[in-house]
Design a protein around this motif. Structure first.
Motif, PDB file in Angstrom:
ATOM      1  N   ALA A  93      28.587  -4.178  38.846  1.00  0.00           N
ATOM      2  CA  ALA A  93      27.434  -5.068  38.693  1.00  0.00           C
ATOM      3  C   ALA A  93      27.013  -5.036  37.224  1.00  0.00           C
ATOM      4  CB  ALA A  93      26.277  -4.632  39.584  1.00  0.00           C
ATOM      5  N   THR A  94      26.303  -6.072  36.795  1.00  0.00           N
ATOM      6  CA  THR A  94      25.844  -6.151  35.411  1.00  0.00           C
ATOM      7  C   THR A  94      24.350  -5.862  35.351  1.00  0.00           C
ATOM      8  OG1 THR A  94      27.534  -7.815  34.908  1.00  0.00           O
ATOM      9  CG2 THR A  94      25.707  -7.598  33.356  1.00  0.00           C
ATOM     10  N   ASN A  95      23.978  -4.841  34.598  1.00  0.00           N
ATOM     11  CA  ASN A  95      22.576  -4.485  34.417  1.00  0.00           C
ATOM     12  C   ASN A  95      21.880  -5.623  33.682  1.00  0.00           C
ATOM     13  OD1 ASN A  95      20.160  -3.390  33.133  1.00  0.00           O
ATOM     14  ND2 ASN A  95      20.907  -1.349  33.681  1.00  0.00           N
ATOM     15  N   ALA A  96      20.852  -6.212  34.312  1.00  0.00           N
ATOM     16  CA  ALA A  96      20.190  -7.383  33.736  1.00  0.00           C
ATOM     17  C   ALA A  96      19.394  -7.039  32.483  1.00  0.00           C
ATOM     18  CB  ALA A  96      19.263  -8.019  34.779  1.00  0.00           C
ATOM     19  N   LEU A  97      19.031  -5.772  32.322  1.00  0.00           N
ATOM     20  CA  LEU A  97      18.227  -5.358  31.172  1.00  0.00           C
ATOM     21  C   LEU A  97      19.087  -5.069  29.951  1.00  0.00           C
ATOM     22  CD1 LEU A  97      15.740  -2.968  33.016  1.00  0.00           C
ATOM     23  CD2 LEU A  97      15.494  -5.422  32.576  1.00  0.00           C
ATOM     24  N   THR A  98      20.314  -4.603  30.179  1.00  0.00           N
ATOM     25  CA  THR A  98      21.188  -4.228  29.072  1.00  0.00           C
ATOM     26  C   THR A  98      22.357  -5.193  28.859  1.00  0.00           C
ATOM     27  OG1 THR A  98      22.652  -2.870  30.448  1.00  0.00           O
ATOM     28  CG2 THR A  98      20.674  -1.797  29.543  1.00  0.00           C
ATOM     29  N   GLY A  99      22.707  -5.946  29.904  1.00  0.00           N
ATOM     30  CA  GLY A  99      23.872  -6.815  29.842  1.00  0.00           C
ATOM     31  C   GLY A  99      25.186  -6.064  29.956  1.00  0.00           C
ATOM     32  N   GLU A 100      25.111  -4.759  30.296  1.00  0.00           N
ATOM     33  CA  GLU A 100      26.297  -3.916  30.389  1.00  0.00           C
ATOM     34  C   GLU A 100      26.747  -3.746  31.848  1.00  0.00           C
ATOM     35  OE1 GLU A 100      27.939  -2.626  27.734  1.00  0.00           O
ATOM     36  OE2 GLU A 100      26.524  -3.666  26.417  1.00  0.00           O
ATOM     37  N   ALA A 101      28.041  -3.498  32.025  1.00  0.00           N
ATOM     38  CA  ALA A 101      28.585  -3.250  33.360  1.00  0.00           C
ATOM     39  C   ALA A 101      28.190  -1.861  33.837  1.00  0.00           C
ATOM     40  CB  ALA A 101      30.101  -3.368  33.333  1.00  0.00           C
ATOM     41  N   GLU A 102      27.872  -1.763  35.125  1.00  0.00           N
ATOM     42  CA  GLU A 102      27.645  -0.468  35.776  1.00  0.00           C
ATOM     43  C   GLU A 102      28.467  -0.455  37.061  1.00  0.00           C
ATOM     44  OE1 GLU A 102      23.601   0.885  36.149  1.00  0.00           O
ATOM     45  OE2 GLU A 102      23.086   0.215  34.120  1.00  0.00           O
TER      46      GLU A 102
ATOM     47  N   ASP B 237      25.738 -10.431  38.790  1.00  0.00           N
ATOM     48  CA  ASP B 237      27.180 -10.470  39.053  1.00  0.00           C
ATOM     49  C   ASP B 237      27.973  -9.593  38.077  1.00  0.00           C
ATOM     50  OD1 ASP B 237      29.960 -11.530  38.959  1.00  0.00           O
ATOM     51  OD2 ASP B 237      29.171 -13.036  40.340  1.00  0.00           O
ATOM     52  N   GLY B 238      28.861  -8.765  38.622  1.00  0.00           N
ATOM     53  CA  GLY B 238      29.668  -7.879  37.794  1.00  0.00           C
ATOM     54  C   GLY B 238      30.667  -8.597  36.914  1.00  0.00           C
ATOM     55  N   GLY B 239      31.020  -9.831  37.297  1.00  0.00           N
ATOM     56  CA  GLY B 239      31.997 -10.580  36.525  1.00  0.00           C
ATOM     57  C   GLY B 239      31.519 -10.982  35.147  1.00  0.00           C
ATOM     58  N   ILE B 240      30.211 -10.908  34.900  1.00  0.00           N
ATOM     59  CA  ILE B 240      29.678 -11.268  33.586  1.00  0.00           C
ATOM     60  C   ILE B 240      30.137 -10.256  32.535  1.00  0.00           C
ATOM     61  CG2 ILE B 240      27.576 -11.662  32.240  1.00  0.00           C
ATOM     62  CD1 ILE B 240      26.191 -12.144  34.987  1.00  0.00           C
TER      63      ILE B 240
ATOM     64  N   LYS C 289      13.885 -14.111  31.489  1.00  0.00           N
ATOM     65  CA  LYS C 289      13.335 -12.745  31.526  1.00  0.00           C
ATOM     66  C   LYS C 289      14.369 -11.718  31.095  1.00  0.00           C
ATOM     67  CE  LYS C 289      11.032 -11.353  35.118  1.00  0.00           C
ATOM     68  NZ  LYS C 289      10.693 -11.145  36.560  1.00  0.00           N
ATOM     69  N   TYR C 290      15.644 -12.130  31.044  1.00  0.00           N
ATOM     70  CA  TYR C 290      16.726 -11.184  30.773  1.00  0.00           C
ATOM     71  C   TYR C 290      17.586 -11.695  29.614  1.00  0.00           C
ATOM     72  CZ  TYR C 290      15.201  -9.937  35.464  1.00  0.00           C
ATOM     73  OH  TYR C 290      14.434  -9.602  36.555  1.00  0.00           O
ATOM     74  N   PRO C 291      17.095 -11.561  28.372  1.00  0.00           N
ATOM     75  CA  PRO C 291      17.844 -12.091  27.218  1.00  0.00           C
ATOM     76  C   PRO C 291      19.242 -11.502  27.060  1.00  0.00           C
ATOM     77  CG  PRO C 291      15.987 -10.698  26.515  1.00  0.00           C
ATOM     78  CD  PRO C 291      15.807 -10.967  27.967  1.00  0.00           C
ATOM     79  N   LYS C 292      19.441 -10.250  27.498  1.00  0.00           N
ATOM     80  CA  LYS C 292      20.777  -9.636  27.389  1.00  0.00           C
ATOM     81  C   LYS C 292      21.772 -10.312  28.328  1.00  0.00           C
ATOM     82  CE  LYS C 292      20.080  -6.417  24.303  1.00  0.00           C
ATOM     83  NZ  LYS C 292      20.806  -6.439  23.003  1.00  0.00           N
ATOM     84  N   ILE C 293      21.274 -10.807  29.451  1.00  0.00           N
ATOM     85  CA  ILE C 293      22.149 -11.553  30.371  1.00  0.00           C
ATOM     86  C   ILE C 293      22.536 -12.889  29.752  1.00  0.00           C
ATOM     87  CG2 ILE C 293      22.133 -12.858  32.548  1.00  0.00           C
ATOM     88  CD1 ILE C 293      22.824  -9.948  32.959  1.00  0.00           C
ATOM     89  N   ILE C 294      21.591 -13.547  29.108  1.00  0.00           N
ATOM     90  CA  ILE C 294      21.893 -14.819  28.442  1.00  0.00           C
ATOM     91  C   ILE C 294      22.958 -14.598  27.370  1.00  0.00           C
ATOM     92  CG2 ILE C 294      20.945 -16.695  27.026  1.00  0.00           C
ATOM     93  CD1 ILE C 294      18.238 -16.191  28.468  1.00  0.00           C
ATOM     94  N   GLU C 295      22.801 -13.518  26.588  1.00  0.00           N
ATOM     95  CA  GLU C 295      23.800 -13.185  25.562  1.00  0.00           C
ATOM     96  C   GLU C 295      25.170 -12.945  26.196  1.00  0.00           C
ATOM     97  OE1 GLU C 295      22.702  -9.874  23.091  1.00  0.00           O
ATOM     98  OE2 GLU C 295      20.672 -10.644  22.778  1.00  0.00           O
ATOM     99  N   ALA C 296      25.178 -12.206  27.308  1.00  0.00           N
ATOM    100  CA  ALA C 296      26.450 -11.882  27.981  1.00  0.00           C
ATOM    101  C   ALA C 296      27.125 -13.141  28.519  1.00  0.00           C
ATOM    102  CB  ALA C 296      26.204 -10.883  29.108  1.00  0.00           C
TER     103      ALA C 296
END
Length: 292
Positions: free
Chosen positions: A124-133, A170-173, A217-224
């Protein structure tokens, strides 16, 4: 006395890509694995692939196919009614809770997953960091499949799923084809099931105005999401480089069947599932040699 060295047993992993309704392809291959008694030491699934791998680890042949053919006819599965009622275009609660729970119409055999010695993870993709977990079966409980929901929560189409107070998408991001992670988990060789053909090239994400607004609300997700085509190309290169090195065996659709992430056509889904079965049959002997 001469020391006898024992050869280290190979750890073979399975990596299953997501892709929404395109995952009917990997459902066919996973059922073929069950038919042939093919097992892995480690399995990891992404997005729609994460739920398919759960059914495979549970040994529930045919269960995944029903989610691409039978259950899609419910208005709770996908569409405007689901969006208005839950905020999700894909009815994640319907798919991974109402249907899947022990009292549901099509329950997942969670006890079988826990009993199976195979390691099982989802991305899954952490919405706050944009990183995979990465979440293992120890992070799931009977009738609480939030890691699978989180792995499948497509930004803009779905709300993020909270786990321990943290929102996930989604983890695919962040890690669409997690071969590197599988190797880090100790796998020596990998079987990889892709949902797109080998020559697929991901384009920059369209409709930026929509996802940037809905995910504001989740700029790191937008970047990802902005970088997703670049991240995906790196994932693909890792897979095909491993294949050239003899460390990965890759399944990918051998024929073009037009299925989109949001396709809801039962006949087309069955064709894609059947293609997975055929592709497995065509490569069965080569797979056996790879895994031996």
């Amino acid at each position: 006395m001469e020391e006898i060295k024992m050869e280290k047993q190979k750890k073979i992993g399975l990596v299953v890509e997501g892709g929404g309704m395109k995952c009917a392809y990997n459902a066919g291959i996973l059922d073929a694995f069950l038919d042939q008694g093919i097992t892995f030491d480690y399995c990891i699934g992404v997005s729609g692939g994460s739920g398919n791998v759960a059914s495979y680890v549970a040994g529930q042949r045919g269960r995944n196919l029903r989610f691409f053919t039978d259950h899609i006819h419910s208005p709770k599965y996908f569409g405007l009614k689901s969006l208005l009622r839950t905020g999700n275009l894909f009815g994640l609660e319907y798919i991974y809770a109402e249907l899947t729970n022990s009292t549901g119409e099509d329950p997942l055999d969670f006890a079988a997953i826990m009993k199976n010695p195979t390691e099982y993870e989802v991305v899954a993709t952490n919405a706050l960091t944009g990183e995979a977990e990465y979440f293992g079966k120890e992070d799931m409980k009977q009738d609480d499949y939030r890691p699978i929901m989180a792995s499948s929560a497509i930004p803009a189409a779905c709300r993020p799923v909270e786990i321990n107070g943290v929102p996930y998408y989604d983890g695919g991001i962040a890690d669409a084809i997690p071969v590197r992670h599988a190797l880090e988990q100790g796998c020596d060789r990998l079987v990889v099931i892709l949902s797109k053909r080998r020559d697929y090239v991901r384009k920059p994400q369209g409709m930026r105005f929509l996802y940037s607004r809905l995910c504001r609300k989740y700029p790191k997700i937008i970047e990802a999401i902005d970088q997703r085509h670049i991240t995906y190309a790196k994932n693909q290169k890792e897979v095909f480089d491993l294949e050239k090195e003899g460390k990965a065996f890759v399944f990918a659709p051998s024929e073009p069947i037009k299925v989109g992430t949001y396709s809801m056509d039962e006949e087309t889904e069955r064709k894609l599932y059947d293609l997975g079965m055929r592709d497995f049959a065509d490569q069965q002997e080569a797979l056996k040699k790879f895994m031996s």
